[in-house]
Design a protein around this motif. Structure first.
Motif, PDB file in Angstrom:
ATOM      1  N   LEU A  70     -80.634 -14.908  14.732  1.00 22.72           N
ATOM      2  CA  LEU A  70     -80.262 -14.079  13.583  1.00 22.72           C
ATOM      3  C   LEU A  70     -78.787 -14.253  13.229  1.00 22.72           C
ATOM      4  N   VAL A  71     -77.940 -14.417  14.247  1.00 22.13           N
ATOM      5  CA  VAL A  71     -76.519 -14.638  13.986  1.00 22.13           C
ATOM      6  C   VAL A  71     -76.308 -15.994  13.313  1.00 22.13           C
ATOM      7  N   HIS A  72     -77.051 -17.010  13.749  1.00 19.98           N
ATOM      8  CA  HIS A  72     -76.940 -18.324  13.112  1.00 19.98           C
ATOM      9  C   HIS A  72     -77.366 -18.248  11.648  1.00 19.98           C
ATOM     10  N   LEU A  73     -78.443 -17.519  11.385  1.00 20.11           N
ATOM     11  CA  LEU A  73     -78.893 -17.346  10.004  1.00 20.11           C
ATOM     12  C   LEU A  73     -77.828 -16.625   9.186  1.00 20.11           C
ATOM     13  N   LEU A  74     -77.261 -15.572   9.764  1.00 15.31           N
ATOM     14  CA  LEU A  74     -76.215 -14.811   9.088  1.00 15.31           C
ATOM     15  C   LEU A  74     -75.012 -15.697   8.767  1.00 15.31           C
ATOM     16  N   LEU A  75     -74.574 -16.504   9.738  1.00 13.59           N
ATOM     17  CA  LEU A  75     -73.384 -17.329   9.536  1.00 13.59           C
ATOM     18  C   LEU A  75     -73.652 -18.477   8.568  1.00 13.59           C
ATOM     19  N   ASP A  76     -74.904 -18.928   8.481  1.00 14.34           N
ATOM     20  CA  ASP A  76     -75.248 -19.899   7.436  1.00 14.34           C
ATOM     21  C   ASP A  76     -75.013 -19.297   6.056  1.00 14.34           C
ATOM     22  N   ARG A  77     -75.411 -18.034   5.901  1.00 14.50           N
ATOM     23  CA  ARG A  77     -75.201 -17.363   4.616  1.00 14.50           C
ATOM     24  C   ARG A  77     -73.719 -17.092   4.369  1.00 14.50           C
ATOM     25  N   VAL A  78     -72.991 -16.785   5.439  1.00 13.77           N
ATOM     26  CA  VAL A  78     -71.548 -16.591   5.304  1.00 13.77           C
ATOM     27  C   VAL A  78     -70.882 -17.867   4.798  1.00 13.77           C
ATOM     28  N   GLY A  79     -71.269 -19.009   5.386  1.00 15.85           N
ATOM     29  CA  GLY A  79     -70.706 -20.285   4.954  1.00 15.85           C
ATOM     30  C   GLY A  79     -71.025 -20.586   3.509  1.00 15.85           C
ATOM     31  N   ASN A  80     -72.243 -20.241   3.092  1.00 13.60           N
ATOM     32  CA  ASN A  80     -72.614 -20.483   1.699  1.00 13.60           C
ATOM     33  C   ASN A  80     -71.846 -19.555   0.758  1.00 13.60           C
ATOM     34  N   LEU A 106     -59.621 -22.733   8.248  1.00 12.66           N
ATOM     35  CA  LEU A 106     -59.305 -21.830   9.352  1.00 12.66           C
ATOM     36  C   LEU A 106     -60.398 -20.790   9.520  1.00 12.66           C
ATOM     37  N   GLN A 107     -60.923 -20.285   8.410  1.00 13.03           N
ATOM     38  CA  GLN A 107     -62.030 -19.337   8.488  1.00 13.03           C
ATOM     39  C   GLN A 107     -63.263 -20.000   9.098  1.00 13.03           C
ATOM     40  N   ASN A 108     -63.454 -21.289   8.793  1.00  8.50           N
ATOM     41  CA  ASN A 108     -64.568 -22.035   9.366  1.00  8.50           C
ATOM     42  C   ASN A 108     -64.462 -22.114  10.885  1.00  8.50           C
ATOM     43  N   VAL A 109     -63.242 -22.248  11.403  1.00  8.32           N
ATOM     44  CA  VAL A 109     -63.039 -22.268  12.849  1.00  8.32           C
ATOM     45  C   VAL A 109     -63.466 -20.939  13.463  1.00  8.32           C
ATOM     46  N   PHE A 110     -63.086 -19.832  12.822  1.00  7.47           N
ATOM     47  CA  PHE A 110     -63.446 -18.505  13.336  1.00  7.47           C
ATOM     48  C   PHE A 110     -64.959 -18.333  13.403  1.00  7.47           C
ATOM     49  N   TRP A 111     -65.666 -18.712  12.324  1.00  6.39           N
ATOM     50  CA  TRP A 111     -67.117 -18.545  12.328  1.00  6.39           C
ATOM     51  C   TRP A 111     -67.773 -19.457  13.363  1.00  6.39           C
ATOM     52  N   SER A 112     -67.190 -20.626  13.612  1.00  5.22           N
ATOM     53  CA  SER A 112     -67.740 -21.527  14.628  1.00  5.22           C
ATOM     54  C   SER A 112     -67.632 -20.912  16.016  1.00  5.22           C
ATOM     55  N   ILE A 113     -66.537 -20.196  16.286  1.00  6.60           N
ATOM     56  CA  ILE A 113     -66.403 -19.497  17.566  1.00  6.60           C
ATOM     57  C   ILE A 113     -67.468 -18.412  17.685  1.00  6.60           C
ATOM     58  N   CYS A 114     -67.727 -17.709  16.574  1.00  7.10           N
ATOM     59  CA  CYS A 114     -68.792 -16.696  16.586  1.00  7.10           C
ATOM     60  C   CYS A 114     -70.144 -17.339  16.896  1.00  7.10           C
ATOM     61  N   ARG A 115     -70.392 -18.507  16.327  1.00  8.70           N
ATOM     62  CA  ARG A 115     -71.652 -19.214  16.610  1.00  8.70           C
ATOM     63  C   ARG A 115     -71.767 -19.531  18.093  1.00  8.70           C
ATOM     64  N   ALA A 116     -70.675 -19.975  18.691  1.00  3.79           N
ATOM     65  CA  ALA A 116     -70.709 -20.340  20.099  1.00  3.79           C
ATOM     66  C   ALA A 116     -70.976 -19.124  20.981  1.00  3.79           C
ATOM     67  N   VAL A 117     -70.308 -18.001  20.689  1.00  6.75           N
ATOM     68  CA  VAL A 117     -70.488 -16.792  21.497  1.00  6.75           C
ATOM     69  C   VAL A 117     -71.923 -16.281  21.401  1.00  6.75           C
TER      70      VAL A 117
END
Length: 244
Positions: free
Chosen positions: A176-186, A159-170
């Protein structure tokens, strides 16, 4: 970042000096837009304005391209997620089913449906509310890898993965946001590693690290509503450093 405007209009991220506000106003007065006016207050009903007509200026077309990008990203995520979910996996063998049930009972974790998929490179969990544990066909899966995925199920990490995917889309146009969310996923996977290690002892911990090392490649499933023990060579290297 998801709500860049306040309810009263203007930006919520920065309080700009007056001379910057005046320079911004001077530029905006020379622009035309079908979606907003510099002399009218903005009625904020969403993080970004709605498309209420065809673009008729450069700024309108830029905004139109941005919205199109958001839609494309969301559709790509939706299709990839559905593709993972609708793949017809085979029923697991009795031994494999008992292995998964044994791991869940041993550590007091919730169980879910299990399928076996050919071509899958590493175990993964698909779905948020009705999760399915997908295991690679023809490969032996160790107990601590199953433990990792069942912990994802327990803590609703998909479910958290879904939220971050929406952030990626927006923010699809912001690298920089993509880089940040890659680190969040890790970080999410590292947290799950920590939860696994809290339940293992002695040589089992070393064995878990060796299992991660064997998955250090760039072939891993990525889709909203899914989690996977393997998340790319560079990310696994960071996770191994944290484990050490």
């Amino acid at each position: 970042l998801l709500v860049p405007a306040t309810l009263g209009g203007g930006t919520a991220l920065l309080h700009l000096p007056l001379w910057i506000e005046m320079a911004q106003l001077t530029v905006e007065e020379r622009l035309s837009s079908a979606y907003a006016s510099v002399v009218q207050s903005v009625q904020v009903t969403a993080p970004v304005p709605w498309l209420t007509g065809l673009p008729h200026s450069i700024t309108d077309w830029l905004f139109f391209l941005y919205v199109l990008g958001v839609v494309v990203f969301l559709l790509r995520y939706l299709v990839s997620s559905l593709r993972q979910l609708v793949q017809k996996g085979a029923a697991p063998s009795e031994d494999l089913r008992r292995q998964v049930m044994g791991v869940g009972e041993r550590y007091g974790l919730p169980l879910c449906s299990v399928v076996v998929l050919s071509g899958l490179t590493s175990p993964m969990v698909c779905g948020v509310f009705r999760p399915v544990l997908a295991l690679p066909a023809g490969k032996e899966v160790e107990d601590h890898v199953i433990l990792h995925e069942l912990l994802h199920v327990k803590y609703y990490d998909a479910l958290q993965n879904v939220f971050w995917s929406i952030c990626r889309a927006v923010h699809w146009c912001n690298p920089l946001v993509h880089l940040l969310l890659d680190r969040v996923g890790n970080d999410l996977e590292s947290l799950c590693d920590q939860r696994v290690l809290e339940r293992l002892a002695g040589e089992e911990r070393r064995s878990y690290g060796i299992s991660l090392l064997s998955m250090a490649n760039e072939k891993y499933p990525r889709a909203p509503g899914t989690t996977s023990v393997s998340n790319g060579g560079k990310n696994i290297a960071r996770r191994l450093e944290a484990i050490v």
